[in-house]
Write an enzyme that holds these catalytic residues in place. Structure first.
Site, PDB file in Angstrom:
ATOM      1  N   ASP A  13       0.833  -1.217  -0.099  1.00 21.17           N
ATOM      2  CA  ASP A  13      -0.054  -0.102   0.007  1.00 21.17           C
ATOM      3  C   ASP A  13       0.930   1.385   0.004  1.00 21.17           C
ATOM      4  OD1 ASP A  13      -2.310  -1.447   0.177  1.00 21.17           O
ATOM      5  OD2 ASP A  13      -2.381  -1.771   2.306  1.00 21.17           O
ATOM      6  N   LYS A  16       2.280   2.266  -4.988  1.00 21.51           N
ATOM      7  CA  LYS A  16       2.967   1.942  -6.049  1.00 21.51           C
ATOM      8  C   LYS A  16       2.329   2.451  -7.533  1.00 21.51           C
ATOM      9  CE  LYS A  16       3.180  -2.028  -4.489  1.00 21.51           C
ATOM     10  NZ  LYS A  16       2.549  -1.892  -3.075  1.00 21.51           N
ATOM     11  N   GLY A  40      -3.966  -3.829  -4.347  1.00 21.33           N
ATOM     12  CA  GLY A  40      -4.926  -2.873  -4.813  1.00 21.33           C
ATOM     13  C   GLY A  40      -4.152  -1.542  -5.024  1.00 21.33           C
ATOM     14  N   HIS A  41      -4.209  -1.359  -6.329  1.00 22.29           N
ATOM     15  CA  HIS A  41      -3.630  -0.252  -6.938  1.00 22.29           C
ATOM     16  C   HIS A  41      -4.490   0.806  -7.307  1.00 22.29           C
ATOM     17  CE1 HIS A  41       0.255  -2.965  -7.477  1.00 22.29           C
ATOM     18  NE2 HIS A  41       0.008  -2.849  -6.314  1.00 22.29           N
ATOM     19  N   GLN A 225       2.365  -5.726  -3.601  1.00 21.27           N
ATOM     20  CA  GLN A 225       2.710  -5.861  -2.111  1.00 21.27           C
ATOM     21  C   GLN A 225       3.892  -5.183  -1.635  1.00 21.27           C
ATOM     22  OE1 GLN A 225       1.652  -9.261  -3.838  1.00 21.27           O
ATOM     23  NE2 GLN A 225      -0.146  -8.079  -3.320  1.00 21.27           N
TER      24      GLN A 225
HETATM   25  P1  IMO Z   1      -0.675  -3.911  -2.636  1.00 19.80           P
HETATM   26  O1  IMO Z   1      -0.382  -4.168  -3.864  1.00 19.80           O
HETATM   27  C1  IMO Z   1      -1.106  -4.601   1.746  1.00 19.80           C
HETATM   28  C2  IMO Z   1      -1.492  -8.428   3.483  1.00 19.80           C
HETATM   29  C3  IMO Z   1      -2.560  -9.125   3.842  1.00 19.80           C
HETATM   30  C4  IMO Z   1      -2.039 -10.049   4.678  1.00 19.80           C
HETATM   31  C5  IMO Z   1      -0.715 -10.718   4.077  1.00 19.80           C
HETATM   32  C6  IMO Z   1      -1.102 -11.913   3.563  1.00 19.80           C
HETATM   33  O2  IMO Z   1      -1.912  -3.292  -2.619  1.00 19.80           O
HETATM   34  O3  IMO Z   1       0.514  -3.042  -2.031  1.00 19.80           O
HETATM   35  P2  IMO Z   1      -2.404 -12.483   1.290  1.00 19.80           P
HETATM   36  O4  IMO Z   1      -3.926 -12.273   0.880  1.00 19.80           O
HETATM   37  O5  IMO Z   1      -1.512 -11.972   0.330  1.00 19.80           O
HETATM   38  O6  IMO Z   1      -2.309 -13.929   1.415  1.00 19.80           O
HETATM   39  O7  IMO Z   1      -2.325 -11.880   2.653  1.00 19.80           O
HETATM   40  O8  IMO Z   1      -0.139  -9.709   3.134  1.00 19.80           O
HETATM   41  N1  IMO Z   1      -1.188  -7.989   1.915  1.00 19.80           N
HETATM   42  C7  IMO Z   1      -1.223  -6.800   1.537  1.00 19.80           C
HETATM   43  N2  IMO Z   1      -1.170  -5.763   2.413  1.00 19.80           N
HETATM   44  N3  IMO Z   1      -0.951  -4.225   0.338  1.00 19.80           N
HETATM   45  C8  IMO Z   1      -1.216  -5.102  -0.737  1.00 19.80           C
HETATM   46  O9  IMO Z   1      -0.860  -5.297  -1.948  1.00 19.80           O
HETATM   47  C9  IMO Z   1      -1.304  -6.693   0.015  1.00 19.80           C
HETATM   48  N4  IMO Z   1      -1.466  -7.700  -0.415  1.00 19.80           N
HETATM   49  C10 IMO Z   1      -1.402  -8.682   0.582  1.00 19.80           C
HETATM   50  O10 IMO Z   1      -3.131  -7.991   4.279  1.00 19.80           O
HETATM   51  O11 IMO Z   1      -1.613  -9.339   5.810  1.00 19.80           O
HETATM   52 MG    MG Z   2      -3.081  -3.160  -0.845  1.00 22.97          MG
END
Ligand code: IMO
Ligand code: MG
Length: 425
Positions: A13, A16, A40-41, A225
């Site tokens: 988050d 990016k 989530g972008h 992530q």
């Molecule tokens: P972006 O691309 C923030 C976190 C989840 C959880 C852990 C594992 O928007 O930065 P998962 O469903 O991947 O097995 O969950 O990772 N998580 C993220 N946190 N931004 C994300 O993506 C995330 N994708 C997974 O909240 O703690």
């Molecule tokens: Mg996210």
């Protein structure tokens, strides 16, 4: 030719999507190489907001080819609904390619994850419930994995799915006797339908990317992530199930990382985290709430309120080292504008010992007490700033401190969600 990558250095988050969107007009190809629709972008331009989970941000730019490479776990239903939603917003999606090596997310992945998370109770990872970890688990385990390419070999796919579903139903029932079982025939029909709809996009993306490199095409790797959620290098087990640091690019795309000439690390000017796991600088006070409100820190995918805290230079600089970034983009600086003074965590104290290394064991990180450097706030609206020299001196000092502690030059500062609310150095 230019090959660049944008990766998050914290717990995801980091905004990016905005940096990727800003750069995509310089690139002919944008590649997603890991994760799935857990990302989530958010991209904003011309007064519209686009929320992307699985689609690379390049999809919003005409003339750009977007690639979902082998390292991604693909939920084809999610892919089709995301494509529909951007079309409904009036965007004609650019060219999209999907790797035939990508692994497919099935309904039993979501079902299994829901039970596993529920059974962990207090210790739940706090996943996005998108079947990401359970699909990667099958990929690594090999024996119950199904890849996009398998969908196009009907006899093989039917037989494979039959075997897998039989096994999954045993697992689901064993984990939770009240669990609903899944039906192989229904899944087969559903997924053959998706396969038909995406057939024009499915290809050997590795071969495509290698040809593009040979033809000197400009290429951008879009991270999802963040580095601290990396399965190998992150805050295990509170991580995602793939290499979400810069390490994932090579494995997740088939493109050797030595061809990347610019790695951009994206950081928020503070810290957020969704889901479980330690977060040493988390603020359980009014300031944490203030950051959450000002930064609208609620998950794009799940809507969960994000845990908020001060900038953690120990964790972030570790992320920068692991990902091998050349420079950083500091995002959401405007969120801190109303605070009198700001803190930056420059070290941890663990059992009385000071360290600037991120502990490898979660139990040690749980005991880490942040050691803060306090700097003055700027208390001015900075959303209209477009040049570095126009920032109040306190804001410049804050940016310099982040740069010093992360040991990387700052090349972008974002002071608002819009494309043009960016200072580029
Ligand atoms: P972006 O691309 C923030 C976190 C989840 C959880 C852990 C594992 O928007 O930065 P998962 O469903 O991947 O097995 O969950 O990772 N998580 C993220 N946190 N931004 C994300 O993506 C995330 N994708 C997974 O909240 O703690
Ligand atoms: Mg996210």
């Amino acid at each position: 030719m230019a090959v660049s990558a944008v990766v998050g250095l914290q717990w995801g988050d980091e905004a990016k999507g905005k940096i990727v969107d800003l750069l995509t007009d310089q690139f002919e190809i944008v590649v997603r190489y890991l994760g799935g629709n857990n990302a989530g972008h958010t991209v904003m331009f011309d007064g519209s907001t686009y929320k992307l989970s699985l689609l690379p941000a390049g999809i919003l730019r005409p003339g750009v080819t977007s690639v979902i490479a082998n390292g991604v776990v693909l939920n084809p239903k999610a892919l089709l609904s995301e494509l529909k939603s951007i079309k409904d917003q009036g965007v004609e999606p650019g060219n999209l390619l999907v790797s035939d090596r990508a692994h497919v997310i099935f309904p039993y992945h979501m079902a299994e994850e829901a039970i596993l998370e529920k059974n962990r109770g207090e210790k739940a990872i706090g996943t996005t419930m998108r079947g990401i970890g359970t699909c990667y688990r099958d990929k690594i385990g090999r024996t119950h994995a199904i890849r996009v390419g398998d969908l196009y070999r009907p006899d093989h796919f039917r037989e494979r799915l039959q075997e897998v579903v039989e096994y999954k139903n045993v697992i689901l029932k064993a984990l939770d006797p009240s669990a609903e079982t899944v039906c192989a025939d229904a899944i087969y029909d559903e997924y053959c339908g998706y396969a038909e709809q995406i057939s024009g996009m499915v290809t050997d993306t590795t071969a495509f990317l290698h040809r593009a490199l040979k033809d000197n095409k400009n290429m951008l790797f879009e991270g999802a992530q963040g580095s601290l959620l990396d399965i190998d290098h992150g805050t295990f087990p509170y991580v995602t199930s793939s290499n979400s640091s810069g390490c994932g690019i090579q494995a997740g795309s088939g493109v050797p990382s030595r061809v990347i000439d610019r790695m951009i690390g994206v950081v928020k000017s503070y810290t957020t985290r969704v889901g479980g796991g330690p977060c040493p600088t988390e603020l359980h006070c009014e300031i944490g709430n203030h950051i959450r409100t000002e930064g609208n820190e609620f998950g794009t995918v799940t809507g969960r309120p994000r845990r908020c805290g001060w900038f953690d230079a120990v964790a972030t600089s570790y992320g920068a080292r692991v990902s091998g970034v050349d420079c950083i983009a500091v995002m959401l600086l405007d969120v801190l504008s109303k605070l009198d003074e700001l803190k930056i965590c420059e070290a941890y104290e663990i059992d009385g010992e000071r360290t600037t290394d991120l502990p490898s064991q979660i139990q040690d990180l749980e005991r880490a007490k942040p050691v803060y450097r306090t700097v003055p706030g700027w208390k001015k609206d900075i959303t209209g700033v477009r040049r570095m020299e126009d920032f109040p001196k306190e804001a410049r000092q804050y940016i310099d401190t982040v740069s010093e502690l992360v040991e990387r030059p700052v090349e972008f500062v974002s002071i608002g969600p819009d494309r043009d609310q960016t200072v580029i150095l």
